[in-house]
Design a protein around this motif. Structure first.
Motif, mmCIF file in Angstrom:
data_model
loop_
_atom_site.group_PDB
_atom_site.id
_atom_site.type_symbol
_atom_site.label_atom_id
_atom_site.label_comp_id
_atom_site.label_asym_id
_atom_site.label_seq_id
_atom_site.Cartn_x
_atom_site.Cartn_y
_atom_site.Cartn_z
ATOM 1 N N THR A 1 0.844 -1.194 0.000
ATOM 2 C CA THR A 1 0.000 0.000 0.000
ATOM 3 C C THR A 1 0.882 1.249 0.000
ATOM 4 O OG1 THR A 1 -0.099 0.031 2.427
ATOM 5 C CG2 THR A 1 -1.833 -1.182 1.243
ATOM 6 N N PHE A 2 0.316 2.353 -0.489
ATOM 7 C CA PHE A 2 1.092 3.588 -0.519
ATOM 8 C C PHE A 2 0.194 4.790 -0.262
ATOM 9 C CE2 PHE A 2 -0.642 3.641 -4.728
ATOM 10 C CZ PHE A 2 -0.585 4.943 -5.201
ATOM 11 N N LYS A 3 0.839 5.894 0.036
ATOM 12 C CA LYS A 3 0.151 7.159 0.284
ATOM 13 C C LYS A 3 0.964 8.283 -0.338
ATOM 14 C CE LYS A 3 -1.395 10.251 4.022
ATOM 15 N NZ LYS A 3 -1.433 10.450 5.500
ATOM 16 N N VAL A 4 0.286 9.247 -0.945
ATOM 17 C CA VAL A 4 0.948 10.427 -1.505
ATOM 18 C C VAL A 4 0.615 11.632 -0.637
ATOM 19 C CG1 VAL A 4 1.135 11.977 -3.485
ATOM 20 C CG2 VAL A 4 0.867 9.514 -3.861
ATOM 21 N N GLU A 5 1.644 12.337 -0.196
ATOM 22 C CA GLU A 5 1.465 13.567 0.567
ATOM 23 C C GLU A 5 2.108 14.711 -0.199
ATOM 24 O OE1 GLU A 5 2.168 13.382 4.789
ATOM 25 O OE2 GLU A 5 2.151 11.177 4.737
ATOM 26 N N LEU A 6 1.405 15.829 -0.298
ATOM 27 C CA LEU A 6 1.857 16.943 -1.127
ATOM 28 C C LEU A 6 1.885 18.234 -0.330
ATOM 29 C CD1 LEU A 6 0.981 17.643 -4.789
ATOM 30 C CD2 LEU A 6 0.592 19.464 -3.141
ATOM 31 N N THR A 7 2.956 18.991 -0.502
ATOM 32 C CA THR A 7 3.054 20.339 0.055
ATOM 33 C C THR A 7 3.333 21.297 -1.092
ATOM 34 O OG1 THR A 7 5.422 20.049 0.502
ATOM 35 C CG2 THR A 7 3.885 19.543 2.290
ATOM 36 N N ALA A 8 3.002 22.560 -0.892
ATOM 37 C CA ALA A 8 3.165 23.534 -1.971
ATOM 38 C C ALA A 8 3.510 24.897 -1.420
ATOM 39 C CB ALA A 8 1.888 23.625 -2.807
ATOM 40 N N GLN A 9 4.275 25.641 -2.199
ATOM 41 C CA GLN A 9 4.625 27.015 -1.864
ATOM 42 C C GLN A 9 4.581 27.834 -3.154
ATOM 43 O OE1 GLN A 9 8.580 27.571 -0.344
ATOM 44 N NE2 GLN A 9 8.080 29.531 0.602
ATOM 45 N N GLY A 10 3.544 28.634 -3.279
ATOM 46 C CA GLY A 10 3.402 29.475 -4.461
ATOM 47 C C GLY A 10 2.957 28.747 -5.708
ATOM 48 N N SER A 11 2.346 27.568 -5.558
ATOM 49 C CA SER A 11 1.917 26.803 -6.731
ATOM 50 C C SER A 11 0.749 27.495 -7.421
ATOM 51 C CB SER A 11 1.500 25.388 -6.319
ATOM 52 O OG SER A 11 0.939 24.700 -7.419
ATOM 53 N N PRO A 12 0.748 27.520 -8.763
ATOM 54 C CA PRO A 12 -0.371 28.128 -9.497
ATOM 55 C C PRO A 12 -1.584 27.207 -9.645
ATOM 56 C CG PRO A 12 1.277 27.348 -11.047
ATOM 57 C CD PRO A 12 1.838 27.105 -9.670
ATOM 58 N N LEU A 13 -1.471 25.965 -9.212
ATOM 59 C CA LEU A 13 -2.571 25.021 -9.390
ATOM 60 C C LEU A 13 -3.740 25.366 -8.482
ATOM 61 C CD1 LEU A 13 -0.635 21.634 -9.680
ATOM 62 C CD2 LEU A 13 -1.309 23.232 -11.491
ATOM 63 N N GLN A 14 -4.940 25.132 -8.973
ATOM 64 C CA GLN A 14 -6.148 25.505 -8.243
ATOM 65 C C GLN A 14 -6.465 24.546 -7.096
ATOM 66 O OE1 GLN A 14 -8.035 28.350 -8.823
ATOM 67 N NE2 GLN A 14 -6.270 28.846 -10.121
ATOM 68 N N SER A 15 -6.196 23.259 -7.301
ATOM 69 C CA SER A 15 -6.566 22.257 -6.299
ATOM 70 C C SER A 15 -5.385 21.343 -6.008
ATOM 71 C CB SER A 15 -7.752 21.422 -6.787
ATOM 72 O OG SER A 15 -7.982 20.325 -5.919
ATOM 73 N N LEU A 16 -4.870 21.416 -4.785
ATOM 74 C CA LEU A 16 -3.787 20.527 -4.410
ATOM 75 C C LEU A 16 -4.281 19.098 -4.223
ATOM 76 C CD1 LEU A 16 -1.755 22.751 -1.917
ATOM 77 C CD2 LEU A 16 -1.445 22.453 -4.387
ATOM 78 N N ASN A 17 -5.551 18.947 -3.876
ATOM 79 C CA ASN A 17 -6.119 17.604 -3.768
ATOM 80 C C ASN A 17 -6.127 16.917 -5.124
ATOM 81 O OD1 ASN A 17 -6.619 17.732 -1.017
ATOM 82 N ND2 ASN A 17 -8.686 18.561 -1.266
ATOM 83 N N PHE A 18 -6.477 17.668 -6.166
ATOM 84 C CA PHE A 18 -6.480 17.094 -7.516
ATOM 85 C C PHE A 18 -5.050 16.787 -7.966
ATOM 86 C CE2 PHE A 18 -6.949 17.635 -12.258
ATOM 87 C CZ PHE A 18 -7.621 16.446 -12.463
ATOM 88 N N ALA A 19 -4.104 17.657 -7.611
ATOM 89 C CA ALA A 19 -2.705 17.412 -7.951
ATOM 90 C C ALA A 19 -2.211 16.123 -7.289
ATOM 91 C CB ALA A 19 -1.853 18.597 -7.517
ATOM 92 N N THR A 20 -2.587 15.928 -6.023
ATOM 93 C CA THR A 20 -2.220 14.700 -5.319
ATOM 94 C C THR A 20 -2.821 13.482 -6.008
ATOM 95 O OG1 THR A 20 -2.163 15.933 -3.232
ATOM 96 C CG2 THR A 20 -2.282 13.540 -3.079
#
Length: 263
Positions: free
Chosen positions: A95-114
């Motif tokens: 099993t795996f998990k993706v965790e995402l952090t961002a600083q100044g990202s232009p993307l609208q949804s970090l959940n969608f990016a994850t």
């Protein structure tokens, strides 16, 4: 395997202390050891990965960098994650998990990016493992994947620590308002009582007038005894394909034997 690019995140203000500790553990310096914002980047072998997890008292995690490239959209994130040979690191039954952090990202949804990164990992396994893909587990995954977005670049890491390194493994009850063990170690280093570069501790008594749950004096006692920070816990790298149990066992036993020999 060729040398790995490792990133060790830490609390803000602890970077120089962590760099000194990493140098002491790995022997790396110069271009191989760089102080960054909220962490240290170091070149290392797999043995260094194990040693840093076992011995570092200041790092929050030990991450292996697998990709670093520019992006403009979620599709770029998918492409970046698809290009990594995840099958070299873990198996589709895990099993795996993706965790995402961002600083100044232009993307609208970090959940969608994850989600796009997760899909890329699953799709790569499905294409290479006869339709079998790893499952996502958000609480206790076998493998953790970390992604960090800046305004222009994405960096993808695989985690080798598992639980954060401040979880030393000895605490049964965290008590009220607990102090993280990594911060306690940083306070001991900043006070001069412990030198993270040489490992030396002061011959002066340690007095903690605000003892609370005892994190600072316990961390100091373990330091004085030479007990490795991770002596009482397991690590994420033990679930990865590069792990060799016999080599890890020898390293851990050697570190514990050195602790036993100290007065």
């Amino acid at each position: 395997m060729n040398e790995l690019i490792l990133f060790l995140p830490c609390a803000a203000g602890v970077e120089d202390l962590l760099a000194a500790e990493v140098h002491a553990i790995t022997g790396r310096s110069g271009d191989d050891l760089r102080v960054l914002r909220a962490g240290v980047r170091v070149m290392g072998a797999w043995r260094d990965v194990q040693a840093l997890n076992l011995k570092s008292r200041l790092a929050q995690r030990v991450l292996v960098q697998l990709a670093h490239r520019p992006y403009r959209s979620e599709a770029d994130l998918y492409e970046a994650a698809s290009g990594i040979a995840w099958e070299m690191w873990f198996q589709p039954r895990q099993t795996f998990k993706v965790e995402l952090t961002a600083q100044g990202s232009p993307l609208q949804s970090l959940n969608f990016a994850t989600l796009k990164i997760k899909d890329a990992i699953a799709d790569r396994f499905r294409a290479r493992a006869g339709g079998v893909r790893p499952s996502v587990e958000t609480r206790f995954p076998d493998v953790r994947v970390f992604a960090h977005l800046t305004a222009e670049d994405v960096t993808l890491y695989i985690d080798t620590s598992g639980e954060p390194l401040f979880k030393r493994g000895w605490r049964v009850d965290k008590g009220d308002a607990p102090l993280k063990e990594t911060l306690a170690a940083a306070m001991l280093a900043a006070s001069g009582w412990w030198d993270p570069e040489t490992g030396a501790v002061s011959d002066q008594p340690l007095y903690d007038p605000c003892c609370g749950s005892g994190t600072i004096p316990i961390e100091a006692a373990l330091l004085a005894a030479g007990v490795p920070a991770g002596a009482s816990r397991r690590f994420g790298f033990e679930a990865l394909l590069l792990h060799r149990a016999e080599l890890w066992r020898a390293m851990r036993e050697e570190a514990l034997a050195q602790a036993d020999a100290r007065p």
